[in-house]
Write a protein that holds these residues in place. Structure first.
Motif, PDB file in Angstrom:
ATOM      1  N   GLY A 141     -11.082 -29.983   9.608  1.00 28.31           N
ATOM      2  CA  GLY A 141     -10.550 -29.540  10.348  1.00 28.31           C
ATOM      3  C   GLY A 141     -10.314 -30.184  12.058  1.00 28.31           C
ATOM      4  O   GLY A 141     -10.461 -31.229  11.516  1.00 28.31           O
ATOM      5  N   SER A 142      -9.993 -30.073  13.551  1.00 25.41           N
ATOM      6  CA  SER A 142      -9.642 -30.606  14.352  1.00 25.41           C
ATOM      7  C   SER A 142     -10.715 -30.576  15.453  1.00 25.41           C
ATOM      8  O   SER A 142     -11.438 -29.780  15.217  1.00 25.41           O
ATOM      9  N   ALA A 143     -10.598 -31.799  15.881  1.00 25.48           N
ATOM     10  CA  ALA A 143     -11.935 -32.126  17.539  1.00 25.48           C
ATOM     11  C   ALA A 143     -11.561 -30.703  18.231  1.00 25.48           C
ATOM     12  O   ALA A 143     -12.636 -30.233  18.737  1.00 25.48           O
ATOM     13  N   ALA A 144     -10.712 -29.835  18.470  1.00 26.98           N
ATOM     14  CA  ALA A 144     -10.655 -28.395  19.408  1.00 26.98           C
ATOM     15  C   ALA A 144     -11.121 -27.679  19.123  1.00 26.98           C
ATOM     16  O   ALA A 144     -11.553 -26.410  19.657  1.00 26.98           O
ATOM     17  N   ASP A 145     -11.173 -27.923  17.469  1.00 19.87           N
ATOM     18  CA  ASP A 145     -11.587 -26.295  16.873  1.00 19.87           C
ATOM     19  C   ASP A 145     -13.432 -26.679  17.336  1.00 19.87           C
ATOM     20  O   ASP A 145     -13.848 -25.776  17.666  1.00 19.87           O
ATOM     21  N   TRP A 146     -13.983 -27.745  17.047  1.00 19.02           N
ATOM     22  CA  TRP A 146     -15.082 -27.766  16.786  1.00 19.02           C
ATOM     23  C   TRP A 146     -15.367 -27.789  18.541  1.00 19.02           C
ATOM     24  O   TRP A 146     -16.626 -27.152  18.415  1.00 19.02           O
ATOM     25  N   ARG A 147     -14.843 -28.329  19.079  1.00 12.81           N
ATOM     26  CA  ARG A 147     -14.771 -28.479  20.407  1.00 12.81           C
ATOM     27  C   ARG A 147     -14.659 -26.842  20.850  1.00 12.81           C
ATOM     28  O   ARG A 147     -16.342 -26.411  21.981  1.00 12.81           O
ATOM     29  N   ALA A 148     -13.997 -26.352  20.526  1.00 15.30           N
ATOM     30  CA  ALA A 148     -14.380 -24.415  20.976  1.00 15.30           C
ATOM     31  C   ALA A 148     -15.657 -24.177  20.325  1.00 15.30           C
ATOM     32  O   ALA A 148     -17.151 -22.964  21.213  1.00 15.30           O
ATOM     33  N   VAL A 149     -16.047 -24.645  19.414  1.00 14.11           N
ATOM     34  CA  VAL A 149     -17.777 -24.014  18.751  1.00 14.11           C
ATOM     35  C   VAL A 149     -18.865 -23.739  19.414  1.00 14.11           C
ATOM     36  O   VAL A 149     -19.970 -23.961  19.847  1.00 14.11           O
ATOM     37  N   MET A 150     -18.367 -25.731  20.193  1.00 12.64           N
ATOM     38  CA  MET A 150     -19.259 -25.911  21.277  1.00 12.64           C
ATOM     39  C   MET A 150     -19.814 -26.022  22.154  1.00 12.64           C
ATOM     40  O   MET A 150     -21.191 -25.707  22.324  1.00 12.64           O
ATOM     41  N   LYS A 151     -18.567 -25.115  22.528  1.00 15.52           N
ATOM     42  CA  LYS A 151     -18.738 -24.482  24.203  1.00 15.52           C
ATOM     43  C   LYS A 151     -19.505 -22.938  23.977  1.00 15.52           C
ATOM     44  O   LYS A 151     -20.558 -22.795  24.781  1.00 15.52           O
ATOM     45  N   ALA A 152     -19.918 -23.006  22.597  1.00 14.41           N
ATOM     46  CA  ALA A 152     -20.014 -21.603  22.773  1.00 14.41           C
ATOM     47  C   ALA A 152     -22.075 -21.984  22.262  1.00 14.41           C
ATOM     48  O   ALA A 152     -22.643 -20.791  21.960  1.00 14.41           O
ATOM     49  N   GLU A 153     -22.097 -23.196  21.475  1.00 14.52           N
ATOM     50  CA  GLU A 153     -23.695 -23.387  21.917  1.00 14.52           C
ATOM     51  C   GLU A 153     -23.730 -22.987  20.033  1.00 14.52           C
ATOM     52  O   GLU A 153     -24.784 -21.926  20.308  1.00 14.52           O
ATOM     53  N   THR A 154     -23.792 -23.432  18.867  1.00 12.98           N
ATOM     54  CA  THR A 154     -23.286 -22.977  17.448  1.00 12.98           C
ATOM     55  C   THR A 154     -24.880 -23.723  16.960  1.00 12.98           C
ATOM     56  O   THR A 154     -24.452 -24.365  17.360  1.00 12.98           O
ATOM     57  N   TRP A 155     -25.515 -22.549  16.744  1.00 13.29           N
ATOM     58  CA  TRP A 155     -26.472 -22.768  16.291  1.00 13.29           C
ATOM     59  C   TRP A 155     -26.364 -22.326  14.418  1.00 13.29           C
ATOM     60  O   TRP A 155     -25.927 -20.640  13.993  1.00 13.29           O
ATOM     61  N   TYR A 156     -26.861 -23.224  13.401  1.00 15.65           N
ATOM     62  CA  TYR A 156     -26.847 -22.959  12.251  1.00 15.65           C
ATOM     63  C   TYR A 156     -28.109 -23.165  11.078  1.00 15.65           C
ATOM     64  O   TYR A 156     -28.238 -23.780  11.449  1.00 15.65           O
ATOM     65  N   SER A 157     -28.557 -22.217  10.440  1.00 18.09           N
ATOM     66  CA  SER A 157     -29.360 -22.099   9.374  1.00 18.09           C
ATOM     67  C   SER A 157     -28.659 -23.247   8.231  1.00 18.09           C
ATOM     68  O   SER A 157     -28.047 -23.518   8.215  1.00 18.09           O
ATOM     69  N   ALA A 158     -29.987 -23.408   7.449  1.00 13.90           N
ATOM     70  CA  ALA A 158     -29.494 -24.987   6.298  1.00 13.90           C
ATOM     71  C   ALA A 158     -28.510 -23.814   6.248  1.00 13.90           C
ATOM     72  O   ALA A 158     -27.165 -25.250   5.686  1.00 13.90           O
ATOM     73  N   ALA A 159     -28.333 -23.007   5.350  1.00 16.80           N
ATOM     74  CA  ALA A 159     -26.641 -22.476   4.549  1.00 16.80           C
ATOM     75  C   ALA A 159     -26.148 -22.439   5.340  1.00 16.80           C
ATOM     76  O   ALA A 159     -25.090 -22.995   4.655  1.00 16.80           O
ATOM     77  N   GLU A 160     -25.748 -22.193   6.349  1.00 14.33           N
ATOM     78  CA  GLU A 160     -24.483 -22.300   7.354  1.00 14.33           C
ATOM     79  C   GLU A 160     -24.203 -23.069   7.860  1.00 14.33           C
ATOM     80  O   GLU A 160     -22.825 -23.702   7.668  1.00 14.33           O
ATOM     81  N   ALA A 161     -24.997 -24.520   7.175  1.00 13.27           N
ATOM     82  CA  ALA A 161     -23.901 -25.705   8.124  1.00 13.27           C
ATOM     83  C   ALA A 161     -23.838 -26.130   7.059  1.00 13.27           C
ATOM     84  O   ALA A 161     -23.384 -26.802   6.972  1.00 13.27           O
TER      85      ALA A 161
END
Length: 633
Positions: A163-183
């Motif tokens: 993915g792109s840094a911009a995509d991940w930045r959008a997820v970071m702004k939302a403070e995203t939590w992942y379970s083990a399987a989701e990670a």
């Protein structure tokens, strides 16, 4: 109020970490090493300090390093330092997220060649934040810095998961939590370790082990489901998920059963040509031995089943290949064996040595003029001890901003006017003269500059110039502090009366002299001998007003007596020198550092310089008392 609540939460995190220091340790043996990062990252937030961890990682010489993480994050630059140390290590890095990998700990984890999520573990990513004070322009600079840092971190996730840094930045702004399987499904991890593929977010309580008031959500169970970057990202380095990742994504609900089945079929199709080639090669080999595929591969080796006799002796009709001889350099084992045989045959020592010399060809550094093998290991700037800190400036309350070429003030000329008794009944009112006088100080100038050949700035390492500017700023600390110390001694008032014979005499008399003018001694400076005498004092040696105070001794040698005064050594004073002051007696004024550069085109050069200004302003010289302790003969 929201911002104040967030600030209080972050300060509570610092306080909690101070009460429960983080733990990390590194162990090695048998070609592998284990590094545990359990706690908050960064010396300000916790006890996992990059300077310590990186030094240990760099010193490792192992094939595999296992990193075990349970951390809510911490200082971003300490985290980046640890991440980079892992990435440049020659070892294969296997990261195990044992509990929580949040914030800075998440991109440390992403440095692993393999990232394994432990059962019920969690991972969290978010935008960088800080605590800042300042005016509007200063806070805008802080905001820009935070954006730059967050973009940099987003690139780390994109490098790991695609993915792109911009995509991940959008997820970071939302403070995203992942379970083990989701990670694993998101690509931030590679596989699960001992996890139930059917676990749900309701089972995840690992984040509760940390006090997380600084985050928007207290763990995965309290957070919304993460957005799957794969839906909007460019392909990862791998063109498809592996079987474990497909299973984890299906369990997490981020892909459908149909998508899972399609992925399995693709993997089977990718593997089938290899299987066909192996089967064809086996059939060709069987035919060349005059048999069939079934005959060439009997069901032998099964426990309790004997190997058929026709196969126990091996193939009998195999054509023998033609002999082929290739000269190879003699191994050290063969050379040693030949030498032993010569010795057993009672050969002379000269013959033994000659045999060894004939077998070994000399290769010395002079033969490697191209430095193909002997390459210098450049490690960059090395650590050097330099004095740090400014105790004299700190004792005066720290520096104040200098905004002009001169510091000016005024004060009353002594004696100052005072109220007098008045009889009343229209009697004459007491009166008298009074005067004021100007007080001024011209700040000192500090500078350092070089004219360098342009090749150093155009093609050289920027680290050199950056280090030069850093060392100038850092080195100015003790230099300017020494200047303040000299100004205090030069402007101080001598202790009245005869020279004190003992340290206690000097402390008591200076206390009284300051008390008479309304000052309070907050700091005592002593020469080396006087400070040593003070450090060796026993409670029984002290007067009651000192002995009854609650005091402590810091590890840096500085001594504080609560509600009384602070004592420290001043290496500029004479061995028995003594200085007492009220912190209000003087102020230090300073400018920021001005970094100046200019181009000298005519000479192909570049000018680099640093300038700063500062001075000590004595408000009341009577509140600074100096003496030399003169023991009685």
């Amino acid at each position: 109020m929201k911002h104040f609540d967030a600030l209080r939460s972050r300060l509570r995190l610092i306080e909690a970490n101070a009460q429960h220091p983080a733990r990390w340790n590194l162990e090695q043996g048998g070609g592998t090493a284990s590094l545990h990062l359990y706690g908050v990252v960064g010396g300000f937030w916790g006890d996992i300090v990059a300077a310590d961890v990186v030094r240990e990682i760099d010193a490792l010489d192992v094939a595999e390093l296992h990193v075990y993480i349970n951390s809510p994050g911490g200082d971003v630059y300490d985290g980046i330092s640890i991440r980079n140390a892992l990435r440049r290590s020659s070892a294969s890095i296997v990261v195990h997220v044992d509990g929580l990998a949040a914030s800075a700990a998440s991109f440390i984890a992403a440095a692993g060649d393999t990232v394994i999520m432990g059962e019920n573990s969690e991972l969290m990513i978010h935008d960088a934040w800080t605590i800042a004070l300042g005016n509007a322009d200063e806070l805008r600079v802080v905001a820009d810095d935070l954006d730059r840092i967050s973009d940099n971190i987003a690139g780390m996730y994109a490098e790991k998961a695609g993915g792109s840094a911009a995509d991940w930045r959008a997820v970071m702004k939302a403070e995203t939590w992942y379970s083990a399987a989701e990670a694993v499904a998101a690509g931030l991890a590679d596989r699960l370790e001992g996890a139930d593929d059917n676990q749900t977010d309701d089972e995840l309580d690992v984040a509760a082990r940390f006090d997380l008031p600084i985050y928007a959500h207290a763990g995965r169970a309290a957070a919304p489901a993460p957005t799957l970057i794969a839906a909007m990202a460019t392909p990862r380095k791998e063109t498809s998920m592996n079987r474990e990742q497909l299973a984890a994504a299906l369990a997490a609900g981020t892909i459908t059963q149909a998508q899972h089945d399609d992925g399995i079929r693709i993997l089977d199709a990718m593997a089938s040509p290899v299987a066909s080639e192996v089967a064809a090669a086996a059939r060709d080999a069987a035919a060349s031995f005059g048999g069939s595929l079934q005959a060439a591969a009997p069901a032998a080796g099964v426990p309790g089943v004997a190997v058929p006799a026709e196969y126990s002796a091996g193939p009998s009709n195999v054509p023998q290949p033609g002999a082929r001889v290739t000269e190879r350099p003699a191994s050290l084992m063969n050379i040693a064996r030949d030498a032993a045989e010569r010795i057993q045959a009672r050969a002379s020592i000269q013959e033994v040595v000659a045999g060894i010399n004939n077998a070994l060809t000399n290769v010395v550094p002079a033969d490697d003029a191209g430095e193909a093998f002997l390459q210098t290991e450049k490690i960059g700037e090395v650590w050097q001890a330099v004095p740090e800190g400014r105790p004299h400036v700190d004792a005066l309350g720290g520096p104040k901003p200098l905004t002009g070429p001169k510091i000016e003030g005024w004060k009353w000329t002594l004696p100052t006017p005072v109220l007098q008794a008045y009889a009343g009944n229209l009697a004459e009112v007491p009166t008298g003269e009074w005067k004021t006088e100007k007080v001024e100080e011209t700040p000192s100038r500090w500078a350092f500059a070089n004219k360098v050949d342009r090749i150093y700035t155009d093609l050289g390492s920027p680290a050199l110039v950056a280090s030069l500017l850093t060392i100038l700023r850092r080195g100015h600390g003790p230099v300017s502090d020494n200047a303040v110390a000299a100004d205090l001694v030069a402007g101080a008032t001598a202790l009245s009366g005869t020279a004190p014979a003992t340290l206690i005499d000097a402390i008591t008399r200076s206390f009284l002299q300051l008390k008479k003018i309304g000052a309070v001694p907050t700091q005592f400076w002593m020469g080396e001998t006087a400070f040593t005498d003070f450090s060796n004092l026993k409670i029984s040696d002290l007067p009651a007003w000192i002995a009854n105070a609650t005091g402590f001794v810091k590890l840096d040698g500085n001594t504080s007596l609560a509600n009384v005064f602070d004592v420290d050594v001043d290496f500029q004073l004479a061995a028995q020198g003594f200085l007492a002051l009220d912190s209000r007696a003087a102020d230090v004024y300073e400018t920021p550092f001005f970094e100046v550069s200019a181009e000298d085109v005519a000479h192909g050069g570049a000018d680099i310089g640093v300038f700063t200004y500062g001075g000590t302003f004595i408000n009341d010289a009577r509140a600074v008392v100096k003496a030399t302790i003169t023991p009685a003969p």
